[in-house]
Design a protein around this motif. Structure first.
Motif, short mmCIF file in Angstrom:
data_model
loop_
_atom_site.label_atom_id
_atom_site.label_comp_id
_atom_site.label_asym_id
_atom_site.label_seq_id
_atom_site.Cartn_x
_atom_site.Cartn_y
_atom_site.Cartn_z
N LEU A 95 0.83 -1.20 0.00
CA LEU A 95 0.00 0.00 0.00
C LEU A 95 0.87 1.26 0.00
O LEU A 95 0.62 2.21 -0.76
CB LEU A 95 -0.92 -0.01 1.22
N ALA A 96 1.90 1.28 0.84
CA ALA A 96 2.80 2.43 0.89
C ALA A 96 3.52 2.62 -0.44
O ALA A 96 3.67 3.75 -0.92
CB ALA A 96 3.80 2.26 2.02
N ARG A 97 3.94 1.53 -1.05
CA ARG A 97 4.63 1.62 -2.34
C ARG A 97 3.69 2.14 -3.43
O ARG A 97 4.09 2.95 -4.28
CB ARG A 97 5.19 0.26 -2.74
N MET A 98 2.43 1.72 -3.40
CA MET A 98 1.46 2.18 -4.39
C MET A 98 1.26 3.69 -4.26
O MET A 98 1.22 4.40 -5.28
CB MET A 98 0.13 1.46 -4.20
N GLU A 103 1.99 8.57 -6.71
CA GLU A 103 1.95 9.94 -6.21
C GLU A 103 0.56 10.30 -5.67
O GLU A 103 -0.03 11.32 -6.01
CB GLU A 103 2.39 10.93 -7.29
N LEU A 104 0.04 9.44 -4.80
CA LEU A 104 -1.27 9.64 -4.20
C LEU A 104 -1.13 10.35 -2.86
O LEU A 104 -0.08 10.27 -2.22
CB LEU A 104 -1.97 8.29 -4.00
N PRO A 105 -2.15 11.04 -2.40
CA PRO A 105 -2.08 11.71 -1.09
C PRO A 105 -2.14 10.69 0.04
O PRO A 105 -2.61 9.56 -0.13
CB PRO A 105 -3.31 12.62 -1.09
N LEU A 106 -1.65 11.10 1.21
CA LEU A 106 -1.64 10.19 2.35
C LEU A 106 -3.05 9.77 2.77
O LEU A 106 -3.25 8.67 3.27
CB LEU A 106 -0.93 10.86 3.53
N LYS A 107 -4.02 10.64 2.57
CA LYS A 107 -5.39 10.34 2.99
C LYS A 107 -6.10 9.38 2.03
O LYS A 107 -7.26 9.05 2.26
CB LYS A 107 -6.20 11.63 3.11
N PHE A 108 -5.40 8.93 0.98
CA PHE A 108 -6.03 8.03 0.02
C PHE A 108 -6.49 6.74 0.69
O PHE A 108 -7.55 6.21 0.38
CB PHE A 108 -5.04 7.71 -1.11
N ALA A 109 -5.68 6.23 1.64
CA ALA A 109 -6.01 4.96 2.28
C ALA A 109 -7.26 5.06 3.15
O ALA A 109 -7.85 4.03 3.49
CB ALA A 109 -4.84 4.47 3.12
N LYS A 110 -7.66 6.27 3.51
CA LYS A 110 -8.84 6.44 4.36
C LYS A 110 -10.09 6.80 3.57
O LYS A 110 -11.15 7.00 4.17
CB LYS A 110 -8.56 7.54 5.39
N HIS A 126 -6.01 -4.67 8.02
CA HIS A 126 -6.26 -3.49 8.84
C HIS A 126 -5.59 -2.29 8.19
O HIS A 126 -4.36 -2.23 8.09
CB HIS A 126 -5.71 -3.70 10.26
N ILE A 127 -6.38 -1.33 7.72
CA ILE A 127 -5.84 -0.18 7.00
C ILE A 127 -5.08 0.71 7.99
O ILE A 127 -5.63 1.14 9.00
CB ILE A 127 -6.97 0.61 6.33
N PRO A 128 -3.80 1.00 7.72
CA PRO A 128 -3.00 1.80 8.65
C PRO A 128 -3.38 3.27 8.59
O PRO A 128 -4.01 3.74 7.64
CB PRO A 128 -1.56 1.57 8.16
N SER A 129 -2.95 4.01 9.59
CA SER A 129 -3.20 5.44 9.65
C SER A 129 -2.18 6.18 8.79
O SER A 129 -1.20 5.60 8.30
CB SER A 129 -3.11 5.93 11.10
N ARG A 130 -2.40 7.47 8.62
CA ARG A 130 -1.47 8.29 7.83
C ARG A 130 -0.10 8.35 8.49
O ARG A 130 0.93 8.39 7.80
CB ARG A 130 -2.04 9.69 7.64
N LEU A 131 -0.07 8.36 9.83
CA LEU A 131 1.22 8.38 10.53
C LEU A 131 2.00 7.09 10.29
O LEU A 131 3.21 7.12 10.08
CB LEU A 131 0.98 8.60 12.02
N THR A 132 1.30 5.96 10.27
CA THR A 132 1.96 4.68 10.01
C THR A 132 2.48 4.62 8.58
O THR A 132 3.60 4.15 8.33
CB THR A 132 0.99 3.53 10.27
#
Length: 235
Positions: A95-98, A103-110, A126-132
Motif C-alpha cells: 500500500l505504501a509503495r502504491m 503519487e497519491l495523497p496520504l489520505k487516500f487509504a482512508k 487493517h488499514i493503517p493510519s497516515r502516521l503509520t
C-alpha cells in the motif's frame, strides 16, 4: 450521539454499575475504559493490535492457491499457480509503495472507495493510519539508501553527478544532486542522492553542499560533476 470511531465496529459500549463508560471486545470480551474525556478510544484501538482473537491477528500457516495470468499477453489464458497467505505487513508495504509510485495523497487509504475495495477483496487487512504510512515511507528511504551506498562501495566504477538549483516561492534556495551510474546488467541509471537548502546560488555554496553530500555517501570515485551553464559556476 452516534459513535464515529472505527473501533466501535469491534467493541460494544456500555456503562457499568459505577457509571463508568467501558467497551467490551466482541472477540475476547475484554473490557476497557473508554470515557471520552479521560480515556478516549486509544486503548481500544491498541487492543485490536494485541487481541489474539481479532480477525487480522489470527495467525495461520495454511496457504491458498492463486492463479496468476501472464502479463502483457492479451487473449492468452496461460499462467502459473502460486501459493498465497495473508500477510498484514506485506500488504501494508505494498500500500505504501502504491501511494509513492502513483503519487497519491496520504489520505487516500482512508477514502471510502479504497476502504470498500479492501472490505471486499481482503477484509482481514487493517488499514493503517497516515502516521503509520509516513513511517513506512521513511523506512523505504532508509532501505533504498543502504542498498545504494552498498552498491557504490562494492562497485569499482566511477560515478557521474549533475546538480541543479532553484528557489521556492518563499525565496529559499535548494539544490539537488543526481548520481548517474551503470548497473551490473549494463543499464544506465540515475538517483537523486541529495536534496537540501543552500545559502545562495554561488558556486562556493554549491561546491560545499556537493562535497558534504559525497562525504555522507562515502563516494570516492567521482568521474564528472556537471553544473548549470552560468558564469558563477566557473569557480
Amino acid at each position: 450521539m452516534k459513535l464515529r470511531s472505527e473501533v466501535w465496529e469491534h467493541f460494544a459500549k456500555f456503562v457499568n454499575e459505577e457509571g463508568e463508560s467501558k467497551g467490551r471486545c466482541k472477540y475476547c470480551e475484554k473490557e476497557l475504559f473508554c470515557d471520552p474525556r479521560r480515556n478516549g478510544t486509544t486503548s481500544l484501538r491498541n487492543h485490536t493490535y494485541s487481541c489474539k482473537k481479532f480477525p487480522t491477528n489470527v495467525s495461520t500457516k495454511q496457504t491458498q492457491l492463486n492463479y496468476q495470468p501472464i502479463r502483457g499477453q492479451e487473449g492468452d489464458d496461460s499462467g502459473t499457480l502460486t501459493s498465497w497467505k495473508f500477510d498484514q505487513e506485506a500488504i501494508r508495504n505494498a500500500l505504501a509503495r502504491m501511494i509513492i509510485v502513483d503519487e497519491l495523497p496520504l489520505k487516500f487509504a482512508k477514502k471510502e472507495g479504497f476502504r470498500h475495495l479492501m472490505d471486499v477483496a481482503c477484509p482481514r487487512f487493517h488499514i493503517p493510519s497516515r502516521l503509520t504510512i509516513t513511517r513506512d515511507y521513511f523506512q523505504f528511504f532508509v532501505d533504498e539508501r543502504l542498498k545504494l551506498k552498498r552498491f557504490f562501495k562494492q562497485s569499482s566504477q566511477r560515478v557521474c553527478h549533475t546538480t541543479d538549483t532553484w528557489s521556492s516561492l518563499q525565496r529559499i534556495n535548494y539544490m539537488f544532486l543526481t548520481a548517474h551510474y551503470i548497473e551490473n546488467d549494463w543499464k544506465l541509471n540515475k538517483k537523486i542522492i541529495n536534496f537540501c537548502p543552500i545559502s545562495s546560488h554561488k558556486s562556493e555554496a554549491i561546491g560545499k553542499a556537493v562535497e558534504k553530500c559525497l562525504f555522507d555517501w562515502d563516494i570516492n570515485k567521482v568521474s564528472t560533476i556537471t553544473v548549470d551553464n552560468t558564469s558563477s559556476n566557473d569557480v
